[in-house]
Design a protein around this motif. Structure first.
Motif, PDB file in Angstrom:
ATOM      1  N   GLY A 103       5.659 -12.145  15.073  1.00  0.00           N
ATOM      2  CA  GLY A 103       5.156 -10.782  15.170  1.00  0.00           C
ATOM      3  C   GLY A 103       3.638 -10.744  15.278  1.00  0.00           C
ATOM      4  N   VAL A 104       2.963 -11.490  14.435  1.00  0.00           N
ATOM      5  CA  VAL A 104       1.496 -11.563  14.468  1.00  0.00           C
ATOM      6  C   VAL A 104       1.028 -12.127  15.805  1.00  0.00           C
ATOM      7  N   TYR A 105       1.703 -13.160  16.271  1.00  0.00           N
ATOM      8  CA  TYR A 105       1.325 -13.818  17.526  1.00  0.00           C
ATOM      9  C   TYR A 105       1.465 -12.873  18.721  1.00  0.00           C
ATOM     10  N   ILE A 106       2.602 -12.190  18.821  1.00  0.00           N
ATOM     11  CA  ILE A 106       2.847 -11.298  19.967  1.00  0.00           C
ATOM     12  C   ILE A 106       1.886 -10.112  19.951  1.00  0.00           C
ATOM     13  N   LEU A 107       1.675  -9.528  18.777  1.00  0.00           N
ATOM     14  CA  LEU A 107       0.736  -8.408  18.689  1.00  0.00           C
ATOM     15  C   LEU A 107      -0.661  -8.842  19.121  1.00  0.00           C
ATOM     16  N   GLY A 108      -1.079 -10.020  18.724  1.00  0.00           N
ATOM     17  CA  GLY A 108      -2.389 -10.522  19.123  1.00  0.00           C
ATOM     18  C   GLY A 108      -2.522 -10.651  20.636  1.00  0.00           C
ATOM     19  N   LYS A 132      -2.448  -5.191   6.972  1.00  0.00           N
ATOM     20  CA  LYS A 132      -2.290  -4.957   5.532  1.00  0.00           C
ATOM     21  C   LYS A 132      -1.486  -6.076   4.884  1.00  0.00           C
ATOM     22  N   ASP A 133      -0.391  -6.476   5.517  1.00  0.00           N
ATOM     23  CA  ASP A 133       0.425  -7.564   4.959  1.00  0.00           C
ATOM     24  C   ASP A 133      -0.312  -8.883   4.962  1.00  0.00           C
ATOM     25  N   VAL A 134      -1.076  -9.141   6.032  1.00  0.00           N
ATOM     26  CA  VAL A 134      -1.819 -10.400   6.127  1.00  0.00           C
ATOM     27  C   VAL A 134      -2.875 -10.470   5.023  1.00  0.00           C
ATOM     28  N   GLU A 135      -3.570  -9.354   4.786  1.00  0.00           N
ATOM     29  CA  GLU A 135      -4.589  -9.315   3.727  1.00  0.00           C
ATOM     30  C   GLU A 135      -3.965  -9.543   2.361  1.00  0.00           C
ATOM     31  N   GLN A 136      -2.800  -8.937   2.118  1.00  0.00           N
ATOM     32  CA  GLN A 136      -2.135  -9.121   0.822  1.00  0.00           C
ATOM     33  C   GLN A 136      -1.694 -10.570   0.628  1.00  0.00           C
ATOM     34  N   ALA A 137      -1.285 -11.192   1.724  1.00  0.00           N
ATOM     35  CA  ALA A 137      -0.845 -12.590   1.635  1.00  0.00           C
ATOM     36  C   ALA A 137      -2.009 -13.508   1.298  1.00  0.00           C
ATOM     37  N   TRP A 183      -3.247   3.820  20.400  1.00  0.00           N
ATOM     38  CA  TRP A 183      -1.787   3.706  20.493  1.00  0.00           C
ATOM     39  C   TRP A 183      -1.255   2.492  19.731  1.00  0.00           C
ATOM     40  N   LEU A 184      -2.124   1.528  19.512  1.00  0.00           N
ATOM     41  CA  LEU A 184      -1.711   0.314  18.781  1.00  0.00           C
ATOM     42  C   LEU A 184      -2.101   0.369  17.307  1.00  0.00           C
ATOM     43  N   GLU A 185      -2.658   1.487  16.880  1.00  0.00           N
ATOM     44  CA  GLU A 185      -3.206   1.577  15.529  1.00  0.00           C
ATOM     45  C   GLU A 185      -2.158   1.305  14.446  1.00  0.00           C
ATOM     46  N   TYR A 186      -0.980   1.922  14.553  1.00  0.00           N
ATOM     47  CA  TYR A 186       0.017   1.783  13.486  1.00  0.00           C
ATOM     48  C   TYR A 186       0.494   0.333  13.315  1.00  0.00           C
ATOM     49  N   PRO A 187       0.988  -0.333  14.373  1.00  0.00           N
ATOM     50  CA  PRO A 187       1.423  -1.724  14.136  1.00  0.00           C
ATOM     51  C   PRO A 187       0.289  -2.630  13.698  1.00  0.00           C
ATOM     52  N   ARG A 188      -0.938  -2.401  14.190  1.00  0.00           N
ATOM     53  CA  ARG A 188      -2.056  -3.245  13.786  1.00  0.00           C
ATOM     54  C   ARG A 188      -2.376  -3.059  12.309  1.00  0.00           C
ATOM     55  N   GLN A 189      -2.377  -1.823  11.856  1.00  0.00           N
ATOM     56  CA  GLN A 189      -2.688  -1.562  10.449  1.00  0.00           C
ATOM     57  C   GLN A 189      -1.629  -2.153   9.523  1.00  0.00           C
ATOM     58  N   MET A 190      -0.368  -1.992   9.878  1.00  0.00           N
ATOM     59  CA  MET A 190       0.702  -2.485   9.016  1.00  0.00           C
ATOM     60  C   MET A 190       0.681  -4.010   8.909  1.00  0.00           C
ATOM     61  N   ILE A 191       0.485  -4.671  10.026  1.00  0.00           N
ATOM     62  CA  ILE A 191       0.463  -6.137   9.995  1.00  0.00           C
ATOM     63  C   ILE A 191      -0.793  -6.638   9.298  1.00  0.00           C
ATOM     64  N   LEU A 207       5.954  -5.511  15.265  1.00  0.00           N
ATOM     65  CA  LEU A 207       5.908  -5.086  13.864  1.00  0.00           C
ATOM     66  C   LEU A 207       7.268  -5.262  13.197  1.00  0.00           C
ATOM     67  N   LEU A 208       8.348  -4.922  13.911  1.00  0.00           N
ATOM     68  CA  LEU A 208       9.691  -5.138  13.368  1.00  0.00           C
ATOM     69  C   LEU A 208       9.922  -6.624  13.115  1.00  0.00           C
ATOM     70  N   LEU A 209       9.464  -7.461  14.039  1.00  0.00           N
ATOM     71  CA  LEU A 209       9.562  -8.908  13.829  1.00  0.00           C
ATOM     72  C   LEU A 209       8.800  -9.328  12.576  1.00  0.00           C
ATOM     73  N   HIS A 210       7.641  -8.742  12.390  1.00  0.00           N
ATOM     74  CA  HIS A 210       6.821  -9.095  11.226  1.00  0.00           C
ATOM     75  C   HIS A 210       7.539  -8.756   9.917  1.00  0.00           C
TER      76      HIS A 210
END
Length: 379
Positions: free
Chosen positions: A345-350, A373-378, A363-371, A330-333
């Motif tokens: 960031g997207v690749y590693i999380l996947g 959200k950004d992907v949808e906005q893009a 436990w992965l909910e927060y980084p998944r939601q944040m990334i 997420l920090l990478l993202h």
């Protein structure tokens, strides 16, 4: 330094330059280069002569040649000149560094130091080629080749020159190690290994071990470095690393570690240190007001500051350490605009989500939601 096999070890040594100053196997700068651009004389090209030299007889020329430095007769490598010019003009190359103070002044100081430390000069050129490979995808193969060859030469020269860290060499050694670390991180984050998470972890562990060596060098030479021109940058960096974190972005991963019945207390303490540095990274990246220096610097530093126990946990692919790595993704993202990062960031999380499965979704909910959200906005 990282235990990797050298891909150049089995290759034949480069051929000596011919009388025209051109190696018949020298790689071209890009597929579109023409003879005039590469500095190779064409058969129809007329030789240039200086009027003053044409008046000297052969004995005078022989006398001059015997007195001058033989290196002055070597041809200029236009590829290296391109890399050096790029080094001096493009400050975005080092956009993951501390970035304190005046860039031109500090950077030219590093180039000056490289004149007495060839391994540093070769690594600077290697990193310049690595950046140009990103900027010019159409010529990336040529630039990647140059980057790998120059880096191999840099490490060879460094190993041959290695003695002990002292006042005369502490600055070039630290600069070399740091730039090598930046180069290695860029290569690691660009990996798209068919081995999935297993392949990425292998590369990332090598990166962590490389960066730990940089940190060890800095600790050993710290008193000497405090008497150098790097004192301002290093003092600011040290103060940043030791300040308390403010945010709560890593709260859920803290809960996971504290509640674990299978982690030893030593492992838990290693996790807490890594989480603290990671939270510092979120504090700066998400701050309303940008601080002096580089807001993305913890992307580089986190790998460098990770405790030694982190490597073993990562190699074992413990679920807890993979969740922690997801927060780093997420920090990478957040730093996806940096040329070294992109979609890493997207690749590693996947990779992590697929490996751990649905049982770790909470436990992965927060980084998944944040990334997400950004992907949808893009889109």
């Amino acid at each position: 330094m990282s235990g990797r096999d050298c891909s150049f070890a089995s290759q034949a040594p480069p051929q000596k330059l011919s009388a025209s100053g051109v190696s018949p196997q020298a790689p071209s700068r890009s597929p579109s280069s023409n003879p005039s651009q590469s500095g190779v004389a064409t058969p129809d090209a007329a030789p240039l002569t200086a009027p003053s030299l044409s008046k000297l007889d052969l004995s005078e020329r022989s006398s001059i040649n015997s007195q001058q430095d033989p290196s002055l007769d070597e041809p200029i490598n236009l590829n290296h000149m391109e890399l050096m010019i790029h080094l001096t003009l493009d400050k975005d190359m080092f956009n993951l560094s501390d970035g304190i103070g005046d860039f031109p002044s500090n950077f030219l100081f590093g180039i000056h130091k490289s004149l007495d430390s060839p391994y540093l000069l070769y690594q600077l050129l290697a990193f310049s080629a690595r950046h140009l490979a990103f900027l010019h995808p159409e010529s990336s193969a040529s630039y990647h080749y140059q980057a790998a060859a120059l880096q191999t030469r840099a490490v060879s020269l460094f190993n041959a020159a290695w003695t002990e860290v002292n006042q005369s060499n502490c600055v070039p050694i630290l600069l070399f190690s740091t730039i090598l670390g930046h180069h290695f991180l860029a290569d690691t984050l660009a990996q798209r290994d068919p081995g999935g998470l297993e392949g990425f972890i292998t590369h990332y562990i090598q990166c962590v071990e490389m960066h730990r060596g940089i940190y060890a060098i800095a600790q050993t030479a710290w008193p000497l470095l405090m008497e150098s021109k790097l004192e301002q940058i290093l003092s600011w960096s040290s103060a940043f690393n030791t300040r308390p974190p403010k945010g709560s972005h890593c709260q859920r991963i803290r809960e996971l570690i504290d509640s674990s019945d299978t982690l030893s207390e030593t492992d838990k303490e290693a996790f807490r240190q890594a989480i603290q540095y990671l939270q510092l990274g979120f504090d700066v990246v998400l701050a309303a007001k940008e601080e002096p220096g580089n807001r993305y610097q913890m992307i580089f530093k986190w790998t460098l500051l990770a405790p030694p126990e982190f490597t073993g946990l990562l190699a074992a692919k413990r679920p807890e350490v993979l969740v922690l790595l997801a927060y780093y993704a997420l920090l990478l993202h957040h730093g996806r605009s940096m040329w070294q990062i992109g979609d890493a960031g997207v690749y590693i999380l996947g990779l992590i989500v697929d490996y751990l499965g649905p049982g770790w979704d909470y436990w992965l909910e927060y980084p998944r939601q944040m990334i997400a959200k950004d992907v949808e906005q893009a889109l």
